[in-house]
Design an enzyme around this catalytic site. Sequence first.
Site, PDB file in Angstrom:
ATOM      1  N   VAL A  84       1.217  -3.459   4.111  1.00  0.00           N
ATOM      2  CA  VAL A  84       1.164  -4.721   4.840  1.00  0.00           C
ATOM      3  C   VAL A  84       2.396  -5.591   4.593  1.00  0.00           C
ATOM      4  O   VAL A  84       2.568  -6.622   5.245  1.00  0.00           O
ATOM      5  CB  VAL A  84      -0.118  -5.515   4.509  1.00  0.00           C
ATOM      6  N   SER A  98       0.799  -1.237   0.000  1.00  0.00           N
ATOM      7  CA  SER A  98       0.000   0.000   0.000  1.00  0.00           C
ATOM      8  C   SER A  98       0.828   1.281   0.000  1.00  0.00           C
ATOM      9  O   SER A  98       0.266   2.369  -0.174  1.00  0.00           O
ATOM     10  CB  SER A  98      -0.955   0.013   1.198  1.00  0.00           C
ATOM     11  N   TYR A 143      -4.024   4.462   7.999  1.00  0.00           N
ATOM     12  CA  TYR A 143      -5.247   3.717   8.307  1.00  0.00           C
ATOM     13  C   TYR A 143      -5.926   4.289   9.551  1.00  0.00           C
ATOM     14  O   TYR A 143      -5.996   5.496   9.730  1.00  0.00           O
ATOM     15  CB  TYR A 143      -4.950   2.222   8.448  1.00  0.00           C
ATOM     16  N   TYR A 162      -3.148  -3.069 -10.528  1.00  0.00           N
ATOM     17  CA  TYR A 162      -3.111  -2.829  -9.088  1.00  0.00           C
ATOM     18  C   TYR A 162      -2.328  -3.926  -8.368  1.00  0.00           C
ATOM     19  O   TYR A 162      -1.487  -3.632  -7.505  1.00  0.00           O
ATOM     20  CB  TYR A 162      -4.536  -2.738  -8.543  1.00  0.00           C
ATOM     21  N   LYS A 197       0.295   3.459  -2.980  1.00  0.00           N
ATOM     22  CA  LYS A 197      -0.907   4.268  -3.199  1.00  0.00           C
ATOM     23  C   LYS A 197      -0.635   5.761  -3.383  1.00  0.00           C
ATOM     24  O   LYS A 197      -1.179   6.383  -4.310  1.00  0.00           O
ATOM     25  CB  LYS A 197      -1.905   4.021  -2.071  1.00  0.00           C
TER      26      LYS A 197
END
Length: 429
Positions: free
Chosen positions: A265, A70, A247, A195, A73
């Site tokens: 992660v 992530s 998060y 992705y 992103k």
Amino acid sequence: MSTLATVAVLVQKYLDDILAEHADITDGAVADYIPELASVDPSSFGLSLELSDGYVYESGDSATEFTIQSISKPFTYALAIDQVGTDAVDAKIGVEPSGEPFNEISVDDQTKTPKNAMINAGAIAAVSLIPGADAQQRFERLLDFYSACAGRRLDVDEDVYNSEKATGSRNRAIAYMLQSFGVLDGDPDEVLDVYFRQCAIKVTSSDLACMASTLARGGVNPGSGIRITSDAVVQRTLSVMMTCGMYDATGMWATTVGMPAKSGVGGGIIAVLPSQLGIGVYAPPLDKNGNSVRGLRACQSLSAQLGLHVMSVTRESRSTIRATHDIAAGVRVYELHGDLLFAGAERALRIVEHDSDEVDVAILELSRVDDINDVARRMLAGMRQSLNRRGKEGYLVDPDRRVMPAGSATASAVIFPTVAQALDAAGAR
């Protein structure tokens, strides 16, 4: 000891001590919902810091490769804004914290668009906005952008890519939901393939530090000097990272660490101190929010010990060497001004070290320094010892002992009230 090495020792010790402080933490667990991630070494721990001029500090497993996950992103979001513009991106992706797990199958109740680009729904939407005739062309554009930010050619961990693709049912549900609301214009499976590949790109903590430092420089890679994207794109990206990047722990991160950041992660964390530096961390075990346990604590220590909280460095960009004067053969005076915090002190001392091949006595004049923190004070106090090891001398000028008050942190420094007295000590008058 070689040129620059003595300054590096001062900073390197901070990184090594922070790594050692948190190395024995065993809390958390590696991600196992992607089978390939379950096999990583949970004891791996790498910490890297890159200054905005490209100078890098590394500690621990900083060369160990892992998948970006992530942390991809914000870079895909930045590329989307770069390629199609802010208005087009805003029409598909919001900028508000979601208050939900990163992989929640949901959109904003009113707009029917993803709430931000740092959750899976927003990241999948951002991928769909990257121009390309097909999935391969779209991915190559992404990979080129990531590689330019990292300063080297990156590639994909094919095993992790295949593992993510085989277990990506939840992301498929998100993609088809987005298509039903008109957020995805292309084939959801094609978008998802890109992705999954972007999440499986391999990086090290030092790659992340360079990517972060590129954002810190407003889109200019600090090593190559090449502009990768614009200041405006970076400003938007860092803003969303600050409010949404960690998060459900984003609020805690903002108060205790205080830098725009993103976790993944795979165990990585990237953090950006605008105009100053970038940080990359790798430590696989995650907490309940999906953030690296040791990585988070290491960043908290870095921020506290080096004074990196963004709310405390608003004038740091003014902290620099204002002027230099060669008073006599081998004697140079450096006038410092502004706020002197970690990054400013590190740069100033590195310049002094660089000059020490031609300068025998360095005098730092501090009367125009507005503010200083403890780490910068200790670094300046250690300058003389560093120079002495090379057969050189270093003095500080602090007229009222306002910048360098008497105490243990300044015990090794020689401090004069005037430049004239420092010159007398150097035998330059």
